[in-house]
Write a protein that holds these residues in place. Structure first.
Motif, PDB file in Angstrom:
ATOM      1  N   ARG A  70       1.021  -0.950   0.010  1.00 52.10           N
ATOM      2  CA  ARG A  70       0.382   0.142   0.198  1.00 52.10           C
ATOM      3  C   ARG A  70       0.628   1.344   0.417  1.00 52.10           C
ATOM      4  NH1 ARG A  70      -5.211   1.037   1.495  1.00 52.10           N
ATOM      5  NH2 ARG A  70      -4.702   2.375   3.452  1.00 52.10           N
ATOM      6  N   LEU A  71       2.125   1.210   0.828  1.00 47.13           N
ATOM      7  CA  LEU A  71       2.982   2.099   0.217  1.00 47.13           C
ATOM      8  C   LEU A  71       4.192   1.951   0.355  1.00 47.13           C
ATOM      9  CD1 LEU A  71       3.742   5.246   0.796  1.00 47.13           C
ATOM     10  CD2 LEU A  71       4.824   4.162   3.717  1.00 47.13           C
ATOM     11  N   ASP A  72       4.175   2.300  -1.514  1.00 46.27           N
ATOM     12  CA  ASP A  72       5.226   1.793  -2.463  1.00 46.27           C
ATOM     13  C   ASP A  72       6.815   2.759  -1.973  1.00 46.27           C
ATOM     14  OD1 ASP A  72       7.287   1.581  -3.985  1.00 46.27           O
ATOM     15  OD2 ASP A  72       6.501   2.000  -6.161  1.00 46.27           O
ATOM     16  N   VAL A  73       7.741   2.805  -0.803  1.00 42.30           N
ATOM     17  CA  VAL A  73       8.814   4.030  -0.650  1.00 42.30           C
ATOM     18  C   VAL A  73      10.252   3.390  -2.287  1.00 42.30           C
ATOM     19  CG1 VAL A  73       8.614   4.236   1.552  1.00 42.30           C
ATOM     20  CG2 VAL A  73      10.179   2.387   0.308  1.00 42.30           C
ATOM     21  N   SER A  74      10.100   2.965  -2.527  1.00 39.25           N
ATOM     22  CA  SER A  74      10.489   3.095  -3.814  1.00 39.25           C
ATOM     23  C   SER A  74      10.776   4.149  -4.454  1.00 39.25           C
ATOM     24  CB  SER A  74      10.804   1.500  -4.704  1.00 39.25           C
ATOM     25  OG  SER A  74      10.030   1.570  -5.602  1.00 39.25           O
ATOM     26  N   LEU A  75       9.347   4.642  -4.662  1.00 36.66           N
ATOM     27  CA  LEU A  75       9.849   5.997  -5.353  1.00 36.66           C
ATOM     28  C   LEU A  75      10.647   7.023  -4.921  1.00 36.66           C
ATOM     29  CD1 LEU A  75       6.322   6.938  -5.992  1.00 36.66           C
ATOM     30  CD2 LEU A  75       7.233   5.440  -7.810  1.00 36.66           C
ATOM     31  N   LEU A  76      10.927   6.817  -3.059  1.00 33.65           N
ATOM     32  CA  LEU A  76      12.455   7.998  -2.719  1.00 33.65           C
ATOM     33  C   LEU A  76      13.479   7.242  -3.270  1.00 33.65           C
ATOM     34  CD1 LEU A  76      10.347   7.641   0.431  1.00 33.65           C
ATOM     35  CD2 LEU A  76      10.671   9.695  -1.614  1.00 33.65           C
ATOM     36  N   LEU A  77      13.986   5.942  -3.702  1.00 32.51           N
ATOM     37  CA  LEU A  77      15.397   5.795  -4.257  1.00 32.51           C
ATOM     38  C   LEU A  77      15.896   6.067  -5.387  1.00 32.51           C
ATOM     39  CD1 LEU A  77      14.169   2.250  -2.279  1.00 32.51           C
ATOM     40  CD2 LEU A  77      15.308   4.878  -1.482  1.00 32.51           C
ATOM     41  N   THR A  78      16.169   7.320  -5.505  1.00 33.93           N
ATOM     42  CA  THR A  78      16.595   7.459  -7.094  1.00 33.93           C
ATOM     43  C   THR A  78      18.169   7.449  -7.194  1.00 33.93           C
ATOM     44  OG1 THR A  78      17.290   9.764  -5.474  1.00 33.93           O
ATOM     45  CG2 THR A  78      14.984   9.848  -7.043  1.00 33.93           C
TER      46      THR A  78
END
Ligand code: NDP
Ligand code: ZN
Length: 351
Positions: free
Chosen positions: A313-321
């Protein structure tokens, strides 16, 4: 062991230290992944918490337990764990009073890279292991787990502080990784409109993915002027501050409806006072609440927020640039954080 340290204000470098000792309630952890934080930058280059000498930096990471104290019940050598940036003393009176982050004194629950060595070492020490560790779920990668140390719980704490309710119009000032998690948290809480403030294109794109409905640039003029225009001069119900400086409160108070709440999670690196505009604060009677807090930390919160990530439900991978491989790359990752190129949200180092 080796660690990447703040040598003194404005200076960093690699140092050698003894591996930390493990007390009866403690654990010693070998990192699996690490991430630098904007707070490390405030600490080293702004001297925001005062002088620190030869202190290993870092408070975001996860790892493998290599030693546990005799009184630790729920964790053992070999466990893959997550740990929050804030590691309170759970037996303290402050924790009993509901403020674990201030256990032992104001902000004293923040121990890593503040009152003791941080996680950018070959090993790091965790106090109150049963209260501060959480098992790393199999389907959360070590890189993602780093986001659960600080970015997720801090952004979400901003949402808690502002007490976001169903249907609220919410302003999130700052859409770096902390603000982005505040956007995601406000979205989970049922905000009807979420206005994010920032300019970096990557951050804007990700803010929209997490639920931002509108974006304002603080470079295009006063934030409150823009927000009042967008809201028929009504302002917003709630504000989370995750960027800016001591002057940001002035525009935030102006953008807030009477009865509204400002929840600040921004680490104010400089300036003696924050500014509250008298008239827009209802000449002292506007019921505009200003609050701010360090995130609470702790195993219960980590397990619950971890479950939100593990559930998809929460995708933190979008933060990992930006991804680095190898312990020695923490130096490059920290300096990338300092330089903050336009496409950066969070760098992570996988060991
Ligand atoms: P970033 O620097 O990545 O993001 C800051 C955001 O604020 C960016 O979107 C930036 O926009 C925006 N911004 C910068 N200047 C202004 C301004 N004058 N007015 C409005 N917005 C502005 O920081 P992080 O997301 O990593 O961290 C945010 C803050 O939270 C930091 O101060 C950090 O130290 C603190 N923090 C607090 C914790 C706690 O427990 N309370 C824990 C962890 C972090 P742009 O990029 O377009 O310039
Ligand atoms: Zn941090």
């Amino acid at each position: 062991m080796k660690g990447f340290a703040m040598l003194r204000i404005g200076e960093t470098g690699w140092i050698e230290k003894d591996r930390p000792a493990c007390g009866p309630n403690d654990a010693i952890v070998q990192p699996l992944a690490l991430s630098p934080c904007t707070s490390d930058i405030h600490t080293v280059w702004e001297g925001a918490i005062g002088e620190r000498e030869n202190m290993i930096l870092g408070h975001e990471g996860c790892g493998v337990v290599v030693e546990v104290g005799s009184a630790v019940k729920d964790f053992k050598v070999g466990d893959r764990i997550m740990v929050a940036a804030i590691t309170p003393d759970w037996m303290s009176v402050e924790a009993q009073a509901g403020f674990p982050m201030h256990s032992g004194g104001m902000l004293a629950g923040w121990k890593f890279s503040n009152f003791k060595d941080g996680v950018f070492g070959e090993y790091f020490h965790v106090n109150d292991a049963d209260g501060n560790l959480a098992l790393l779920p199999d389907n959360i990668s070590p890189a993602e787990a780093c986001m659960l140390s600080d970015m997720v719980p801090t952004g979400f704490h901003g949402v808690e502080l502002a007490n976001v309710q169903f249907g609220d119009t919410v302003l999130v000032i700052g859409i770096g990784p902390v603000g982005l998690m505040a956007v995601a948290g406000a979205n989970f809480r049922g905000a009807s409109r979420i206005i994010g403030v920032g300019t970096r294109p990557n951050c804007i794109e990700v803010a929209k993915a997490y639920g931002a409905t509108d974006i304002v640039s603080y470079k295009d003029g006063d934030i409150a002027d823009q927000v009042l225009e967008m809201t028929n001069n009504k302002g917003v119900d709630k504000i989370i501050i995750a960027g800016g400086d001591v002057d940001t409160f002035e525009t935030a108070v102006r953008a807030l409806k009477p009865g509204g709440i400002i929840g600040n999670v921004n680490y104010l690196g400089g300036g003696a006072y924050i500014k509250i505009p008298r008239v827009e604060w209802g000449v002292g009677m506007g019921h505009k609440t200003i609050t701010g807090g360090l995130m609470p930390g702790g195993r219960n919160r980590l397990e619950k927020l971890g479950a939100l990530v593990a559930s998809g439900r929460l995708d933190v991978s979008l933060l990992l640039t930006h991804r680095f491989e190898g312990f020695e790359k923490v130096e490059d990752a920290l300096y990338l954080m300092k330089d903050k190129p336009g496409d950066l949200i969070k760098p992570v180092v996988v060991l």
